[in-house]
Design a protein around this motif. Structure first.
Motif, PDB file in Angstrom:
ATOM      1  N   THR A   1     -20.929  80.842 -43.317  1.00  0.00           N
ATOM      2  CA  THR A   1     -19.691  81.085 -42.578  1.00  0.00           C
ATOM      3  C   THR A   1     -19.885  80.835 -41.092  1.00  0.00           C
ATOM      4  O   THR A   1     -18.996  80.294 -40.415  1.00  0.00           O
ATOM      5  N   THR A   2     -21.036  81.211 -40.555  1.00  0.00           N
ATOM      6  CA  THR A   2     -21.327  80.935 -39.146  1.00  0.00           C
ATOM      7  C   THR A   2     -21.281  79.432 -38.875  1.00  0.00           C
ATOM      8  O   THR A   2     -20.723  78.983 -37.864  1.00  0.00           O
ATOM      9  N   ALA A   3     -21.851  78.641 -39.777  1.00  0.00           N
ATOM     10  CA  ALA A   3     -21.832  77.184 -39.613  1.00  0.00           C
ATOM     11  C   ALA A   3     -20.409  76.636 -39.727  1.00  0.00           C
ATOM     12  O   ALA A   3     -20.046  75.691 -39.012  1.00  0.00           O
ATOM     13  N   LEU A   4     -19.604  77.212 -40.608  1.00  0.00           N
ATOM     14  CA  LEU A   4     -18.216  76.783 -40.760  1.00  0.00           C
ATOM     15  C   LEU A   4     -17.421  77.017 -39.482  1.00  0.00           C
ATOM     16  O   LEU A   4     -16.706  76.128 -38.992  1.00  0.00           O
ATOM     17  N   LEU A   5     -17.557  78.211 -38.907  1.00  0.00           N
ATOM     18  CA  LEU A   5     -16.882  78.503 -37.645  1.00  0.00           C
ATOM     19  C   LEU A   5     -17.370  77.570 -36.534  1.00  0.00           C
ATOM     20  O   LEU A   5     -16.580  77.106 -35.709  1.00  0.00           O
ATOM     21  N   ASP A   6     -18.668  77.307 -36.519  1.00  0.00           N
ATOM     22  CA  ASP A   6     -19.241  76.428 -35.500  1.00  0.00           C
ATOM     23  C   ASP A   6     -18.648  75.017 -35.602  1.00  0.00           C
ATOM     24  O   ASP A   6     -18.369  74.384 -34.568  1.00  0.00           O
ATOM     25  N   GLN A   7     -18.460  74.522 -36.817  1.00  0.00           N
ATOM     26  CA  GLN A   7     -17.826  73.212 -36.993  1.00  0.00           C
ATOM     27  C   GLN A   7     -16.466  73.162 -36.316  1.00  0.00           C
ATOM     28  O   GLN A   7     -16.140  72.216 -35.597  1.00  0.00           O
ATOM     29  N   VAL A   8     -15.660  74.186 -36.563  1.00  0.00           N
ATOM     30  CA  VAL A   8     -14.306  74.211 -36.001  1.00  0.00           C
ATOM     31  C   VAL A   8     -14.354  74.348 -34.490  1.00  0.00           C
ATOM     32  O   VAL A   8     -13.652  73.644 -33.758  1.00  0.00           O
TER      33      VAL A   8
ATOM     34  N   GLN B   1      12.585  67.441 -32.434  1.00  0.00           N
ATOM     35  CA  GLN B   1      11.963  66.123 -32.347  1.00  0.00           C
ATOM     36  C   GLN B   1      10.607  66.130 -31.649  1.00  0.00           C
ATOM     37  O   GLN B   1       9.806  65.220 -31.842  1.00  0.00           O
ATOM     38  N   GLY B   2      10.315  67.141 -30.855  1.00  0.00           N
ATOM     39  CA  GLY B   2       9.022  67.184 -30.168  1.00  0.00           C
ATOM     40  C   GLY B   2       7.900  67.770 -30.998  1.00  0.00           C
ATOM     41  O   GLY B   2       6.734  67.699 -30.600  1.00  0.00           O
ATOM     42  N   LEU B   3       8.247  68.335 -32.143  1.00  0.00           N
ATOM     43  CA  LEU B   3       7.222  68.942 -32.988  1.00  0.00           C
ATOM     44  C   LEU B   3       6.625  67.903 -33.917  1.00  0.00           C
ATOM     45  O   LEU B   3       7.340  67.184 -34.607  1.00  0.00           O
ATOM     46  N   GLN B   4       5.304  67.854 -33.940  1.00  0.00           N
ATOM     47  CA  GLN B   4       4.588  66.944 -34.823  1.00  0.00           C
ATOM     48  C   GLN B   4       3.849  67.764 -35.880  1.00  0.00           C
ATOM     49  O   GLN B   4       3.181  68.751 -35.554  1.00  0.00           O
ATOM     50  N   TRP B   5       3.972  67.361 -37.149  1.00  0.00           N
ATOM     51  CA  TRP B   5       3.327  68.061 -38.260  1.00  0.00           C
ATOM     52  C   TRP B   5       2.366  67.099 -38.945  1.00  0.00           C
ATOM     53  O   TRP B   5       2.783  66.047 -39.430  1.00  0.00           O
ATOM     54  N   VAL B   6       1.087  67.450 -38.992  1.00  0.00           N
ATOM     55  CA  VAL B   6       0.063  66.522 -39.461  1.00  0.00           C
ATOM     56  C   VAL B   6      -0.857  67.228 -40.455  1.00  0.00           C
ATOM     57  O   VAL B   6      -1.306  68.353 -40.206  1.00  0.00           O
ATOM     58  N   VAL B   7      -1.140  66.550 -41.577  1.00  0.00           N
ATOM     59  CA  VAL B   7      -2.135  67.049 -42.530  1.00  0.00           C
ATOM     60  C   VAL B   7      -3.515  66.747 -41.957  1.00  0.00           C
ATOM     61  O   VAL B   7      -3.866  65.574 -41.756  1.00  0.00           O
ATOM     62  N   MET B   8      -4.294  67.790 -41.696  1.00  0.00           N
ATOM     63  CA  MET B   8      -5.596  67.588 -41.076  1.00  0.00           C
ATOM     64  C   MET B   8      -6.445  68.828 -41.270  1.00  0.00           C
ATOM     65  O   MET B   8      -5.934  69.950 -41.312  1.00  0.00           O
ATOM     66  N   ASP B   9      -7.752  68.622 -41.369  1.00  0.00           N
ATOM     67  CA  ASP B   9      -8.719  69.699 -41.515  1.00  0.00           C
ATOM     68  C   ASP B   9      -9.242  70.076 -40.131  1.00  0.00           C
ATOM     69  O   ASP B   9      -9.675  69.201 -39.361  1.00  0.00           O
ATOM     70  N   ALA B  10      -9.230  71.362 -39.809  1.00  0.00           N
ATOM     71  CA  ALA B  10      -9.677  71.827 -38.493  1.00  0.00           C
ATOM     72  C   ALA B  10     -11.146  71.532 -38.244  1.00  0.00           C
ATOM     73  O   ALA B  10     -11.601  71.538 -37.092  1.00  0.00           O
ATOM     74  N   ARG B  11     -11.908  71.263 -39.301  1.00  0.00           N
ATOM     75  CA  ARG B  11     -13.332  70.960 -39.132  1.00  0.00           C
ATOM     76  C   ARG B  11     -13.586  69.517 -38.726  1.00  0.00           C
ATOM     77  O   ARG B  11     -14.698  69.159 -38.351  1.00  0.00           O
ATOM     78  N   ASP B  12     -12.545  68.691 -38.807  1.00  0.00           N
ATOM     79  CA  ASP B  12     -12.705  67.262 -38.526  1.00  0.00           C
ATOM     80  C   ASP B  12     -11.402  66.743 -37.921  1.00  0.00           C
ATOM     81  O   ASP B  12     -10.590  66.115 -38.599  1.00  0.00           O
ATOM     82  N   LEU B  13     -11.207  67.015 -36.645  1.00  0.00           N
ATOM     83  CA  LEU B  13      -9.954  66.672 -35.975  1.00  0.00           C
ATOM     84  C   LEU B  13      -9.919  65.193 -35.612  1.00  0.00           C
ATOM     85  O   LEU B  13     -10.839  64.674 -34.981  1.00  0.00           O
ATOM     86  N   ALA B  14      -8.846  64.530 -36.004  1.00  0.00           N
ATOM     87  CA  ALA B  14      -8.712  63.084 -35.774  1.00  0.00           C
ATOM     88  C   ALA B  14      -8.018  62.806 -34.447  1.00  0.00           C
ATOM     89  O   ALA B  14      -7.055  62.037 -34.377  1.00  0.00           O
ATOM     90  N   PHE B  15      -8.496  63.432 -33.384  1.00  0.00           N
ATOM     91  CA  PHE B  15      -7.952  63.234 -32.041  1.00  0.00           C
ATOM     92  C   PHE B  15      -9.089  62.824 -31.108  1.00  0.00           C
ATOM     93  O   PHE B  15     -10.245  63.204 -31.305  1.00  0.00           O
ATOM     94  N   ALA B  16      -8.728  62.089 -30.087  1.00  0.00           N
ATOM     95  CA  ALA B  16      -9.725  61.676 -29.095  1.00  0.00           C
ATOM     96  C   ALA B  16     -10.183  62.869 -28.264  1.00  0.00           C
ATOM     97  O   ALA B  16      -9.487  63.895 -28.164  1.00  0.00           O
ATOM     98  N   ASP B  17     -11.344  62.739 -27.650  1.00  0.00           N
ATOM     99  CA  ASP B  17     -11.849  63.788 -26.765  1.00  0.00           C
ATOM    100  C   ASP B  17     -10.832  64.064 -25.659  1.00  0.00           C
ATOM    101  O   ASP B  17     -10.220  63.142 -25.108  1.00  0.00           O
ATOM    102  N   GLY B  18     -10.681  65.341 -25.316  1.00  0.00           N
ATOM    103  CA  GLY B  18      -9.842  65.723 -24.187  1.00  0.00           C
ATOM    104  C   GLY B  18      -8.363  65.450 -24.375  1.00  0.00           C
ATOM    105  O   GLY B  18      -7.647  65.234 -23.399  1.00  0.00           O
ATOM    106  N   THR B  19      -7.870  65.498 -25.604  1.00  0.00           N
ATOM    107  CA  THR B  19      -6.473  65.179 -25.872  1.00  0.00           C
ATOM    108  C   THR B  19      -5.518  66.297 -25.472  1.00  0.00           C
ATOM    109  O   THR B  19      -4.402  66.035 -25.012  1.00  0.00           O
ATOM    110  N   PHE B  20      -5.933  67.558 -25.607  1.00  0.00           N
ATOM    111  CA  PHE B  20      -4.995  68.682 -25.491  1.00  0.00           C
ATOM    112  C   PHE B  20      -5.311  69.590 -24.310  1.00  0.00           C
ATOM    113  O   PHE B  20      -6.474  69.772 -23.929  1.00  0.00           O
ATOM    114  N   ASP B  21      -4.234  70.164 -23.768  1.00  0.00           N
ATOM    115  CA  ASP B  21      -4.370  71.186 -22.730  1.00  0.00           C
ATOM    116  C   ASP B  21      -4.639  72.552 -23.343  1.00  0.00           C
ATOM    117  O   ASP B  21      -5.313  73.389 -22.730  1.00  0.00           O
ATOM    118  N   VAL B  22      -4.072  72.783 -24.520  1.00  0.00           N
ATOM    119  CA  VAL B  22      -4.196  74.084 -25.186  1.00  0.00           C
ATOM    120  C   VAL B  22      -4.425  73.851 -26.674  1.00  0.00           C
ATOM    121  O   VAL B  22      -3.736  73.038 -27.292  1.00  0.00           O
TER     122      VAL B  22
END
Length: 303
Positions: free
Chosen positions: A198-205, A153-174
């Motif tokens: 590719t450098t720009a792609l990595l930079d986005q993430v 029950q504690g695991l959350q599974w979300v469809v999301m692109d790593a280049r555009d994370l839909a989380f607020a700033d400072g949401t995660f510890d890790v």
């Protein structure tokens, strides 16, 4: 001891590719490139024999071109074929548990990028890290993982692109990734000179990772990329973190990089990061020991 991916010298096309790579997603690839020729690499549970005279592995989820590893449709098709049964890149948690748990704290809020069908999120949950959000941009993958681990029950599974994370700033510890960034560079033929795209792609993430980390948080990247290839991408002052790494593995070494948000890069890492933005040097012509192709050294050998 060779690392999992080793290139002998700048401009060389000689590679050593480690065993035991599989699973995770944009995620990651089952096909790596040696020089300009593709090498198919699949986990034991996926590996089939090559048919006599066949030009490719008889695996529908291995694309003809490495560029397709950036194609969401490829991953959707793959996960329809293989399902959510666990498959691991660079070994399961037991291979690097000591190094990883040294960076985790009870109650950490953890984000896993490009989770694929790896069991890593579930394994962390079983160890007591119960606030884990796993993202992948393949909806087929996420649907399968959500169904497979519905009892956690504690695991959350979300469809999301790593280049555009839909989380607020400072949401995660890790923030944790295992093989996700590797899939983004798998089409590159020269790790000494990664393309601007590719450098720009990595930079986005990496900018998104830095943004969603709280001050004091850690970004943990598990990869086969050696420090002289990967650290220059991580060692950018704009991300606002420090950088260190450790290794694990026996036959081959894999690498676990830890970036500490709010800490400073060392002068050496800053210098390494600046090299990412330097223009590549022109390839040097090969040098030979003999003075002339006509010189006969065998005739001078006394037997």
């Amino acid at each position: 001891m060779f690392s999992a991916l080793h290139q002998t010298r700048p401009g060389s096309s000689t590679w050593f590719v480690g065993k035991h790579v599989a699973g995770g997603r944009f995620g990651f690839s089952d096909k790596l490139r040696i020089g300009h020729a593709p090498l198919s690499v699949a986990p034991p549970s996926y590996r089939h024999r090559r048919a006599p005279g066949s030009g490719s592995m008889d695996l529908p989820w291995l694309p003809d071109s490495n560029v397709r590893y950036r194609d969401r449709c490829f991953w959707d098709s793959r996960y329809r074929e293989v399902g959510a049964a666990p498959a691991e890149w660079f070994g399961g948690l037991s291979c690097f548990r000591e190094q990883l748990e040294a960076e985790l704290r009870p109650g950490d809020r953890i984000l896993v990028l490009g989770c694929g069908n790896s069991a890593l999120s579930s394994d962390l949950f079983q160890l007591g890290y119960t606030d884990v959000t796993s993202i992948d941009y393949s909806p087929v993958c996420i649907a399968g993982m959500r169904a497979r681990y519905a009892q956690c029950q504690g695991l959350q599974w979300v469809v999301m692109d790593a280049r555009d994370l839909a989380f607020a700033d400072g949401t995660f510890d890790v923030v944790l990734e295992k093989g996700t960034l590797d899939s983004m560079v798998v089409a590159e033929t020269d790790p000494w000179n990664v393309s601007p795209e590719t450098t720009a792609l990595l930079d986005q993430v990496l900018k998104e990772v830095s943004r969603v980390l709280r001050p004091g948080g850690r970004f943990i990247s598990i990869t086969f990329a050696q420090p002289h290839f990967r650290k220059r991408h991580y060692a950018q002052p704009t991300y606002g973190w420090s950088l260190r790494h450790s290794t694990y593995g026996t036959d081959f070494h894999y690498f676990l990089y830890v970036m500490g948000k709010g800490q400073e890069l060392s002068p050496a890492d800053l210098a390494l990061g600046r090299r990412l933005h330097e223009l590549p040097c022109p390839a040097c012509p090969p040098s030979f020991l003999q003075a002339s192709d006509s010189e006969d050294y065998l005739s001078a050998i006394e037997l």
